[in-house]
Design an enzyme around this catalytic site. Structure first.
Site, short mmCIF file in Angstrom:
data_model
loop_
_atom_site.label_atom_id
_atom_site.label_comp_id
_atom_site.label_asym_id
_atom_site.label_seq_id
_atom_site.Cartn_x
_atom_site.Cartn_y
_atom_site.Cartn_z
CE LYS A 1 10.86 -0.80 -1.94
NZ LYS A 1 11.28 -1.66 -0.83
CE LYS B 1 14.36 -1.24 -3.92
NZ LYS B 1 13.93 -1.93 -2.77
C1 PBG Z 1 11.95 -4.81 0.85
C2 PBG Z 1 12.94 -4.48 -0.19
C3 PBG Z 1 12.81 -4.74 -1.55
C4 PBG Z 1 14.03 -4.41 -2.13
C5 PBG Z 1 14.86 -3.91 -1.13
N1 PBG Z 1 14.17 -3.96 0.07
C6 PBG Z 1 11.72 -5.36 -2.33
C7 PBG Z 1 10.34 -4.96 -2.21
O1 PBG Z 1 10.02 -3.85 -1.80
O2 PBG Z 1 9.52 -5.81 -2.53
C8 PBG Z 1 14.35 -4.58 -3.58
C9 PBG Z 1 15.76 -4.83 -3.92
C10 PBG Z 1 16.01 -5.31 -5.30
O3 PBG Z 1 15.08 -5.57 -6.10
O4 PBG Z 1 17.18 -5.47 -5.61
N2 PBG Z 1 11.31 -3.87 1.53
#
Ligand code: PBG
Length: 334
Positions: free
Chosen positions: A204, A258
């Site tokens: 991520k 992601k």
């Molecule tokens: C939080 C989380 C995020 C997303 C999913 N879980 C955002 C972040 O890490 O700030 C992003 C999902 C999206 O942008 O559609 N831990």
């Protein structure tokens, strides 16, 4: 690329295989079906049935009753699973994200309502504190705003067990703390939740593409700084393999990459390297881009939506978490 077959013109004319739909379909290397889609859904703890999200046209925060109805629609459309993300009343947020552990909170309530409405649809829950912390970070912070790893992991294992006990099929740690997958697996085993799966947000990245999501769950205005001390550097690819290897070793059943489209190379490397189901997350900013250009008539929204989803399959993903799941499944079922 060397080929065992002679491939010279005119004995080979690659356009022969493209001349009509039936032969294009027959020779297609990849296919998209509703089975590939995980519906990314935002739920809220208010009474209003649906609340539009400004930066994500077509996306609505759903209350518990609407979420249950949506789960039934997912079942009818053949969408295998829903990933739920909470928007909670800011008054319930604090620095420790305590509401994340409330067994009567929004997420456990929604899980139960969805499971009653559609027991055959898988429920995936984000394990992270950011929807619940007043400062918008995924964990607890020290006086300098640094997210504390081990203290956070301790809360995440409790959050994951609480979600599993409420009926979540998959817990999905999205926080990027070190060691959290192993700690969560261990906690689930101790709680007797041996069949609860872990889908780790393994690779991520610290991405600008999450902007609209933070708006959707109401963490944007609170967030101080960025998440670069825990999420990955977009410059790195080898590091993603190390993250994935560790998460698999710690007990991840599925791994995720992601964001999605700018990181197709990572999906390819991960799926080539590890024999573990690899999921792509087409995140909020990717959705917003397609919507915004589509609204202006600059691109054909539906076509680009279907193309991007298929491209995740081509890159090696076995499934895609997407805000387009319902719309795409409707097209695929037509
Ligand atoms: C939080 C989380 C995020 C997303 C999913 N879980 C955002 C972040 O890490 O700030 C992003 C999902 C999206 O942008 O559609 N831990």
């Amino acid at each position: 690329m060397t080929s065992p077959f002679p491939q010279s013109y005119p004995s080979t004319r690659l356009r022969r295989l493209r001349q009509s739909a039936w032969v294009r379909n027959l020779s297609s290397e990849n296919h998209l079906t509703p089975d590939d889609l995980i519906w990314s859904m935002v739920v809220h703890d208010g009474d209003e049935p649906t609340i539009p999200v400004g930066s994500m046209p077509g996306l609505f925060r759903l209350n518990v009753a609407e979420a249950a109805k949506a789960a039934r629609r997912a079942s009818e459309l053949g969408i295998p699973a829903i990933a739920i993300f909470p928007h909670i009343n800011p008054e319930r947020k604090d620095d420790a994200g305590s509401e994340a552990l409330n067994p009567d909170g929004l997420i456990p309530t929604v899980i139960k309502a969805m499971k009653d409405a559609a027991p055959d649809v898988g429920i995936i829950c984000d394990v992270a504190l950011d929807p619940f912390t007043a400062h918008g970070h995924d964990g607890v912070i020290d006086a300098d705003g640094y997210v504390l790893n081990d203290q956070t992991v301790d809360l995440l294992r409790r959050q994951a067990v609480m979600q599993a006990e409420a009926g979540a099929d998959i817990v999905a740690p999205s926080d990027m703390m070190d060691g959290r997958v192993g700690a969560i697996r261990d906690a689930l085993e101790s709680a007797g939740k041996v069949n609860t799966m872990i889908m780790s947000y393994a690779a991520k990245y610290a991405s600008g593409f999450y902007g609209p999501y933070r708006d959707a769950i109401g963490s944007a205005s609170a967030l101080k700084g960025d998440k670069k001390t825990y999420q990955q550097n977009p410059a790195n690819s080898d590091e993603a393999l190390r993250e994935v290897a560790m998460d698999i070793d710690e007990g991840a059943d599925l791994v995720m990459v992601k964001p999605g489209l700018p990181y197709l190379d990572i999906i390819r490397r991960v799926s080539d390297t590890f024999a573990v189901p690899t999921i792509a997350f087409q995140v909020s900013g990717e959705y917003a881009q397609i919507k915004a250009a589509g609204e202006r008539g600059w691109i054909d929204e539906e076509r680009v939506m279907m193309e991007t989803l298929l491209c995740f399959k081509r890159a090696g993903a076995c499934g895609v978490i997407t805000y387009f799941a319902e719309a795409a499944a409707q097209i695929l079922n037509a």
